[in-house]
Design an enzyme around this catalytic site. Structure first.
Site, PDB file in Angstrom:
ATOM      1  N   GLU A   1       3.768  12.396  -4.419  1.00 39.65           N
ATOM      2  CA  GLU A   1       3.432  11.369  -4.191  1.00 39.65           C
ATOM      3  C   GLU A   1       3.603  10.137  -4.687  1.00 39.65           C
ATOM      4  OE1 GLU A   1       0.964   9.269  -1.037  1.00 39.65           O
ATOM      5  OE2 GLU A   1       2.042   7.578  -2.618  1.00 39.65           O
TER       6      GLU A   1
ATOM      7  N   GLY B   1       2.823   6.280  -4.896  1.00 38.83           N
ATOM      8  CA  GLY B   1       1.475   6.126  -5.221  1.00 38.83           C
ATOM      9  C   GLY B   1       0.156   6.563  -5.043  1.00 38.83           C
TER      10      GLY B   1
ATOM     11  N   PHE C   1      -2.712   8.621  -3.772  1.00 35.74           N
ATOM     12  CA  PHE C   1      -3.658   9.289  -2.982  1.00 35.74           C
ATOM     13  C   PHE C   1      -4.073   9.637  -1.765  1.00 35.74           C
ATOM     14  CE2 PHE C   1      -3.591  13.892  -2.431  1.00 35.74           C
ATOM     15  CZ  PHE C   1      -2.395  14.760  -3.312  1.00 35.74           C
ATOM     16  N   GLY C   2      -3.372   9.830  -0.783  1.00 41.21           N
ATOM     17  CA  GLY C   2      -4.610   8.925   0.318  1.00 41.21           C
ATOM     18  C   GLY C   2      -3.538   7.868   1.563  1.00 41.21           C
ATOM     19  N   GLY C   3      -2.814   7.162   1.007  1.00 46.30           N
ATOM     20  CA  GLY C   3      -1.380   6.797   1.599  1.00 46.30           C
ATOM     21  C   GLY C   3      -2.026   5.128   1.947  1.00 46.30           C
ATOM     22  N   THR C   4      -1.481   4.579   2.816  1.00 52.81           N
ATOM     23  CA  THR C   4      -1.887   2.522   3.246  1.00 52.81           C
ATOM     24  C   THR C   4      -3.080   3.238   4.292  1.00 52.81           C
ATOM     25  OG1 THR C   4       0.413   2.790   3.474  1.00 52.81           O
ATOM     26  CG2 THR C   4      -1.545   1.344   4.682  1.00 52.81           C
ATOM     27  N   CYS C   5      -3.585   3.877   5.423  1.00 57.72           N
ATOM     28  CA  CYS C   5      -4.435   3.699   5.874  1.00 57.72           C
ATOM     29  C   CYS C   5      -6.180   3.649   5.187  1.00 57.72           C
ATOM     30  CB  CYS C   5      -4.870   4.914   6.903  1.00 57.72           C
ATOM     31  SG  CYS C   5      -5.861   4.470   8.071  1.00 57.72           S
TER      32      CYS C   5
ATOM     33  N   HIS D   1     -25.591   0.578  33.828  1.00 54.80           N
ATOM     34  CA  HIS D   1     -26.042  -1.440  33.823  1.00 54.80           C
ATOM     35  C   HIS D   1     -27.637  -1.368  33.503  1.00 54.80           C
ATOM     36  CE1 HIS D   1     -26.316  -4.915  36.186  1.00 54.80           C
ATOM     37  NE2 HIS D   1     -27.787  -4.289  36.367  1.00 54.80           N
TER      38      HIS D   1
HETATM   39  C1  LIG Z   1      -3.478  -4.182   6.274  1.00 54.40           C
HETATM   40  C2  LIG Z   1      -2.858  -3.138   7.460  1.00 54.40           C
HETATM   41  C3  LIG Z   1      -4.244  -2.888   8.478  1.00 54.40           C
HETATM   42  C4  LIG Z   1      -4.006  -1.584   9.526  1.00 54.40           C
HETATM   43  N1  LIG Z   1      -5.184  -1.190  10.289  1.00 54.40           N
HETATM   44  C5  LIG Z   1      -5.141  -0.090  11.841  1.00 54.40           C
HETATM   45  C6  LIG Z   1      -5.888   0.443  11.813  1.00 54.40           C
HETATM   46  O1  LIG Z   1      -6.919  -0.164  12.207  1.00 54.40           O
HETATM   47  N2  LIG Z   1      -5.261   1.213  12.960  1.00 54.40           N
HETATM   48  C7  LIG Z   1      -4.459   2.238  12.864  1.00 54.40           C
HETATM   49  O2  LIG Z   1      -4.627   3.006  13.493  1.00 54.40           O
HETATM   50  N3  LIG Z   1      -3.604   2.089  12.238  1.00 54.40           N
HETATM   51  C8  LIG Z   1      -3.896   0.949  11.084  1.00 54.40           C
HETATM   52  N4  LIG Z   1      -2.547   0.562  10.103  1.00 54.40           N
HETATM   53  C9  LIG Z   1      -1.293   1.155   9.797  1.00 54.40           C
HETATM   54  C10 LIG Z   1      -1.986   2.357   9.186  1.00 54.40           C
HETATM   55  O3  LIG Z   1      -2.385   2.555   8.117  1.00 54.40           O
HETATM   56  C11 LIG Z   1      -0.411   3.423   9.377  1.00 54.40           C
HETATM   57  O4  LIG Z   1      -0.495   3.345  10.667  1.00 54.40           O
HETATM   58  C12 LIG Z   1      -0.427   4.863   8.636  1.00 54.40           C
HETATM   59  O5  LIG Z   1      -1.480   4.402   7.786  1.00 54.40           O
HETATM   60  C13 LIG Z   1       0.497   5.480   8.756  1.00 54.40           C
HETATM   61  O6  LIG Z   1       0.859   6.661   7.990  1.00 54.40           O
HETATM   62  P1  LIG Z   1       1.497   7.419   7.332  1.00 54.40           P
HETATM   63  O7  LIG Z   1       1.191   8.760   6.543  1.00 54.40           O
HETATM   64  O8  LIG Z   1       2.823   7.449   8.079  1.00 54.40           O
HETATM   65  O9  LIG Z   1       1.492   6.196   5.632  1.00 54.40           O
HETATM   66  P2  LIG Z   1       1.594   5.988   4.387  1.00 54.40           P
HETATM   67  O10 LIG Z   1      -0.231   5.972   4.658  1.00 54.40           O
HETATM   68  O11 LIG Z   1       1.690   4.466   4.916  1.00 54.40           O
HETATM   69  O12 LIG Z   1       1.415   7.609   3.389  1.00 54.40           O
HETATM   70  C14 LIG Z   1       2.991   6.929   3.507  1.00 54.40           C
HETATM   71  C15 LIG Z   1       2.834   8.099   1.590  1.00 54.40           C
HETATM   72  O13 LIG Z   1       4.047   8.133   0.832  1.00 54.40           O
HETATM   73  C16 LIG Z   1       4.355   8.197   0.134  1.00 54.40           C
HETATM   74  N5  LIG Z   1       5.768   7.199  -0.684  1.00 54.40           N
HETATM   75  C17 LIG Z   1       6.992   6.754   0.296  1.00 54.40           C
HETATM   76  N6  LIG Z   1       8.041   6.297  -0.188  1.00 54.40           N
HETATM   77  C18 LIG Z   1       7.660   8.355  -1.185  1.00 54.40           C
HETATM   78  C19 LIG Z   1       8.807   8.462  -2.375  1.00 54.40           C
HETATM   79  N7  LIG Z   1      10.027   8.134  -1.717  1.00 54.40           N
HETATM   80  N8  LIG Z   1       8.466   9.579  -2.880  1.00 54.40           N
HETATM   81  C20 LIG Z   1       7.202   9.708  -2.961  1.00 54.40           C
HETATM   82  N9  LIG Z   1       6.623   9.172  -1.805  1.00 54.40           N
HETATM   83  C21 LIG Z   1       6.208   8.244  -1.411  1.00 54.40           C
HETATM   84  C22 LIG Z   1       3.606   6.697  -0.062  1.00 54.40           C
HETATM   85  O14 LIG Z   1       3.205   5.975  -1.821  1.00 54.40           O
HETATM   86  C23 LIG Z   1       2.708   6.719   0.312  1.00 54.40           C
HETATM   87  O15 LIG Z   1       0.831   7.360  -0.042  1.00 54.40           O
HETATM   88  C24 LIG Z   1      -2.900  -0.822   9.226  1.00 54.40           C
HETATM   89  C25 LIG Z   1      -1.567  -1.569   8.473  1.00 54.40           C
HETATM   90  C26 LIG Z   1      -1.906  -1.722   7.487  1.00 54.40           C
HETATM   91  C27 LIG Z   1      -0.697  -2.499   6.490  1.00 54.40           C
END
Ligand SMILES: Cc1cc2nc3c(=O)[nH]c(=O)nc-3n(C[C@H](O)[C@H](O)[C@H](O)COP(=O)(O)OP(=O)(O)OC[C@H]3O[C@@H](n4cnc5c(N)ncnc54)[C@H](O)[C@@H]3O)c2cc1C
Ligand SMILES: NC(=O)c1ccc[n+]([C@@H]2O[C@H](COP(=O)([O-])OP(=O)(O)OC[C@H]3O[C@@H](n4cnc5c(N)ncnc54)[C@H](O)[C@@H]3O)[C@@H](O)[C@H]2O)c1
Length: 463
Positions: free
Chosen positions: A31, A33, A35-39, A446
């Site tokens: 990882e 960034g 922990f726990g990613g974008t969502c 209803h």
């Molecule tokens: C503002 C916003 C609001 C959102 N709201 C919604 C919503 O309401 N409902 C919904 O369904 N979806 C929503 N989404 C979309 C949702 O957040 C994503 O689809 C989801 O989080 C993707 O998950 P993932 O596991 O694929 O990637 P991520 O959660 O992005 O995880 C990827 C991880 O990999 C790490 N990483 C990347 N490259 C490398 C590397 N080379 N080496 C090591 N680590 C790396 C990153 O740091 C990150 O922690 C939203 C997105 C945004 C930006």
């Protein structure tokens, strides 16, 4: 080079793969960034916590016409922000601590750095101190997500701008916010910040906001948005400039050149997969033209034993899709002789703006383009009992069905609680329940909000 049984890159949805069934596997998690990613950290969860407060802040202004007079005394930005991240940040920290130190994870090594393939199944992890470690495994899971796109506009890099990663942590509320972009992120943050009293300008390249939605939803939403925000359509952004505390965007549009001034600029023009950072080309893994990793129906990439899931491979870029794919990958790692395929037949989405929008299946334009025979039914919230209670004037449900079978092809809703109201339609489509059976084979409470769906179903003229 250290050898593992499995390497997972990314701790968003990738982190959910590991459970006790993997206790005999020697696993590495990488990882770069938080922990726990974008969502969890910068996506679905904090944005919806902000949206909820925005809905509350917008209520007094909306209730006077129903005879309830109230005023909004104020919005304590710092308190809202700190409450939200005061809840989220410890969850991220707890997840990291669990993987690094808990006895459940004695078989897991966490590499906190950026992983880049140097050869097939050979990943170099660059750590924050500049050193690197090279790791390999017969199996990989690529769950590295995506990142916000920043356009190549002259001056933009120098003026200072926010993305969805940073805008929720602003020190203070700006007086004026410009949002470049017209998709999900733009629509949600425009609602949040305008409800807090910020003057919002939305700049769209095309002639409508939320263009991916069914055309009727997109058109109607754009009209409503223009009543709340300064919406500039068909604009090309030619240059950005800073003048003291003010960010200026120079635009070209239907009436010629113009300038938009604001205190904060939010760039929200889409996301790109992190396959480039991950070095998928060197890793021998094919990507599609937009950068998404190519996967088959088992979520396997073009390299045997290497799986991918979520935003790095999925054009949907939605958390529920990433979660589904993570479950498929998990199963396929554990049961290589009995693999499952992922199901992308009826992927819904919701835009948590105002009014709320939710959709699943074909739009009318897509149905026509694919020569799919279809009938359309539209029901307005204003013509159901709960819609009367709310005095709703703008919400509607639009459904598409196959006239011969009654099978639902698409559902598009704009209105109160759209993200919840649509769920029975997703269920009907997923399990093949025809429209007439859905309408008359069950009771509809209803006068509940889902009556808007029942009435839409009853309007179909089927063969
Ligand atoms: C503002 C916003 C609001 C959102 N709201 C919604 C919503 O309401 N409902 C919904 O369904 N979806 C929503 N989404 C979309 C949702 O957040 C994503 O689809 C989801 O989080 C993707 O998950 P993932 O596991 O694929 O990637 P991520 O959660 O992005 O995880 C990827 C991880 O990999 C790490 N990483 C990347 N490259 C490398 C590397 N080379 N080496 C090591 N680590 C790396 C990153 O740091 C990150 O922690 C939203 C997105 C945004 C930006
Ligand atoms: N509620 C949710 O599920 C939710 C909420 C937020 C984000 N997301 C996910 O995150 C993804 C990214 O959201 P987003 O809003 O950044 O992207 P988006 O793809 O939804 O919208 C981006 C918009 O910006 C426009 N655009 C592209 N380049 C531009 C430019 N140079 N100038 C002006 N406009 C330009 C595009 O035409 C498009 O309309 C979404 O696709 C979605 O999957 C989901």
């Amino acid at each position: 080079m250290r050898t593992f049984d499995l390497v997972i890159v990314g701790t968003g949805s990738g982190n959910s793969i590991l459970d006790q069934r993997f206790r005999d596997w020697n696993v590495a998690i990488v990882e770069k960034g938080v922990f726990g990613g974008t969502c969890l950290n910068v996506g679905c969860i904090p944005t919806k916590m902000f949206v909820h407060t925005a809905d509350l802040a917008a209520t007094p202004a909306a209730s006077a016409r129903l005879g309830v007079d109230s005023t909004l005394d104020g919005v304590r930005w710092a308190d809202i922000r700190d409450r939200i991240f005061g809840r989220i940040d410890p969850i991220a920290a707890g997840g990291r601590e669990y993987r690094r130190h808990h006895e459940d994870n004695a078989n897991v090594t966490v590499f906190e750095g950026t992983g880049t393939f140097t050869a097939p199944k050979v990943l170099e992890v660059t750590l924050p101190d500049g050193t690197s470690e090279t790791i390999t495994a017969p199996k990989f899971v690529l769950a590295a997500g995506g990142r916000a796109v920043v356009p190549d506009i002259p001056g933009l890099a120098d003026v200072g701008y926010e993305t969805s990663d940073t805008v929720m942590r602003l020190d203070k509320l700006p007086k004026r916010l410009t949002i470049l972009g017209s998709g999900f992120v733009a629509a949600e943050f425009a609602h949040v910040f305008s409800s807090y009293g910020v003057d919002v300008t939305v700049i769209a390249r095309s002639g409508a906001l939320l263009r991916g939605e069914d055309e009727e939803i997109s058109t109607r939403f754009t009209e409503l948005a223009a009543e709340r925000w300064d919406v500039r359509l068909d604009r090309k952004t030619v240059r950005a400039e800073r003048d003291g505390d003010v960010v200026k965007l120079h635009l070209e549009g239907p009436s010629g050149a113009e300038t938009v001034e604001s205190d904060v600029l939010l760039v929200a023009i889409g996301r790109t997969p992190n396959s480039d950072i991950l070095g998928t080309t060197a890793g021998g893994i094919a990507t599609a033209p937009g950068g998404h990793v190519v996967v088959d129906e088992y979520q396997q990439t073009t390299l045997d034993g290497v799986y991918a899931l979520g935003d790095i491979s999925s054009p949907y870029e939605l958390k529920h899709v990433a979660n589904h794919e993570a479950r498929i990958v998990q199963h396929n790692l554990l049961h290589p002789e009995d693999r499952k395929t992922s199901d992308h037949r009826f992927v819904p989405h919701a835009v948590f703006t105002s009014p709320q929008i939710a959709s699943v299946g074909l739009t009318e334009r897509e149905a026509a383009a694919s020569h799919q025979r279809h009938v359309v039914a539209v029901q307005h919230y204003s013509d159901i009992a709960y819609g009367w209670a709310m005095e709703d004037t703008t919400g509607f449900v639009k459904l598409l069905a196959d006239p011969a079978t009654g099978q639902l092809l698409g559902a598009h809703i704009m209105g109160p609680q759209a993200a919840s109201v649509i769920q029975p339609l997703i269920q009907a489509m997923s399990f093949g329940l025809p429209a007439h059976e859905m309408a008359r084979g069950q009771y509809w409470i209803h006068p509940g909000m889902p009556e808007v769906v029942e009435n839409a179903l009853l309007k179909f003229e089927l063969e």
